[in-house]
Design an enzyme around this catalytic site. Structure first.
Site, PDB file in Angstrom:
ATOM      1  N   LYS A  12     -22.584  -0.536  11.613  1.00 12.14           N
ATOM      2  CA  LYS A  12     -21.173  -0.492  12.011  1.00 12.14           C
ATOM      3  C   LYS A  12     -20.298  -0.118  10.810  1.00 12.14           C
ATOM      4  CE  LYS A  12     -20.800  -5.426  11.016  1.00 12.14           C
ATOM      5  NZ  LYS A  12     -20.784  -6.780  11.606  1.00 12.14           N
ATOM      6  N   TYR A  59       4.155  -0.309 -12.637  1.00  8.87           N
ATOM      7  CA  TYR A  59       5.135  -0.991 -11.784  1.00  8.87           C
ATOM      8  C   TYR A  59       5.271  -2.453 -12.192  1.00  8.87           C
ATOM      9  CZ  TYR A  59       5.235   2.822  -8.332  1.00  8.87           C
ATOM     10  OH  TYR A  59       5.407   4.010  -7.696  1.00  8.87           O
TER      11      TYR A  59
END
Ligand SMILES: *Cc1c(COP(=O)(O)O)cnc(C)c1O
Length: 379
Positions: free
Chosen positions: A44, A266
């Site tokens: 999956k 930042y």
């Protein structure tokens, strides 16, 4: 490529994720040797980010006998790729395309009466695995609904409307061998199988264990283990040395020399304590490097660990290169098996406050992917 075709930089000069299928083959063979019954390769989420079809093919060549996925769409892609092994799909809405599942020879999990009725209506004769909740309150029938589900399934089976080939459960705490939920889950599963038999069902496939239980708890193996993480080198039990298939590299696209006291990135969360050289990597959280690893993560530059400094941004990550004269163009190992002393998946998970599964499934579509094939006989 679009009409605006840009010349690609040389190979390796973009962030590149390399998948070593030999590692997947070795891990599969190891797990096949550890379990008594069959191994279902759970592929999956694009094979845990390693490439669903590649992982499936490799695992089957190395001894897995079946494939497991969540959605029918994933199962369909396996069939489309020409894979003929048994496939089980266990997470679908009530109105999924059950007829297509039957036509493609895909087994489906049935967690309750609504799903059973829908499967019988849309795909008479479908092969189903009844799914019981063995203690997660997540998927599968609640215990007080189980006997009723078994009786209804048996009634449908007698009329040729369904074939109950399996019973499945799932353990919540299999990575903690002493946890009381494991004994509870095993007992609930044994009760669920006995209840199914008492209703007249004869499920040949009885499966409870995934990777952690496959490695730690032989009493949970029954006829088959559903193994996903272990194929791609993740051992939630922390007891084995599986091989890591992924290597993520990126080029330094720029370097700059900064003075002591220079704030970086930042929020100015890091300030250079001394004059140093900073390097810029062209990948960030949009590529799957968790922002929460800012200030903790390290990468490997010319054989040495170097810290990620400042905040990881969407597309960029800054590395403190120190003073050894590293220039732009150098290829940096962001994550890999660690044989060269470089950062590992497990470290990235720890730096990010998460598990390895979340890191590998988050590595983004923007990365260039290269596949190193498994050798002859899968290894
Ligand atoms: C994902 C999943 C697995 C595989 O678990 P791993 O721990 O990755 O081996 C098995 N069973 C179910 C129901 C799953 O959702």
């Amino acid at each position: 490529m679009s009409a605006l075709a840009y010349a690609q930089p040389r190979t390796g000069s973009r962030p590149t994720l390399t998948v070593d299928l030999g590692a997947v083959a070795a891990n599969t063979a190891f797990l096949v040797g550890r379990v008594a019954g069959e191994v279902m390769a759970v592929v999956k989420a694009d094979g845990f980010g390693h490439g669903m079809v590649d992982v499936a093919r490799t695992a089957l060549a190395a001894g897995a006998t079946r494939l497991g996925v969540t959605s029918l769409e994933e199962a369909g892609r396996l069939r489309e790729a020409g894979l003929r092994a048994p496939v089980l799909s266990w997470l679908n809405p009530v109105d999924a395309d059950w007829a297509a599942a039957l036509a493609h020879g895909v087994d489906v999990a049935v967690p309750g009466r609504d799903h059973l009725d829908a499967v019988v209506r849309a795909a008479p004769g479908a092969r189903v695995h009844l799914q019981v909740d063995t203690g997660m309150a997540r998927d599968g029938a609640a215990p007080h609904r189980w006997a009723d589900l078994c009786r209804a399934a048996r009634a449908a089976e007698r009329r040729g409307l369904v074939r109950v080939v399996g019973v499945m459960g799932h353990l919540a705490c299999a990575d903690q061998p002493g946890h009381p939920a494991n004994a509870d889950g095993r007992a609930r599963f044994a009760w669920a199988v006995a209840t199914a038999r008492a209703a007249g069902l004869r499920p040949a496939d009885r499966h409870l264990a995934s990777t952690a239980a496959a490695l730690l708890d032989p009493g949970s193996h029954h006829t088959l283990c559903r193994v996903g993480a272990g194929l791609v080198g993740i051992d939630p039990s922390g007891t084995t040395a599986l091989r890591a298939p992924l290597t993520l590299t990126a080029p330094l696209v720029d370097v700059r020399d900064v003075p002591a006291g220079c704030p970086v990135g930042y929020g100015h969360t890091w300030t250079a304590p001394a004059p140093t050289r900073l390097g810029l990597l062209p990948l960030g959280y949009a590529d799957g490097l968790p922002r929460t690893a800012s200030g903790r993560a390290e990468v490997l530059v010319r054989g040495r660990r170097r810290p990620v400094v400042g905040r990881i941004s969407m597309d960029m990550t800054v590395v403190d290169l120190g003073a050894d004269g590293t220039g732009a163009g150098e290829t940096v190992t962001v994550l890999g098996p660690g044989d060269d002393g470089g950062p590992t998946l497990r470290e990235w998970a720890a730096w990010s406050g998460t598990i390895e599964h979340e890191i590998v499934t988050g590595l983004g579509a923007r990365l260039v992917r290269t596949v190193r094939p498994a050798g002859p006989r899968g290894l």
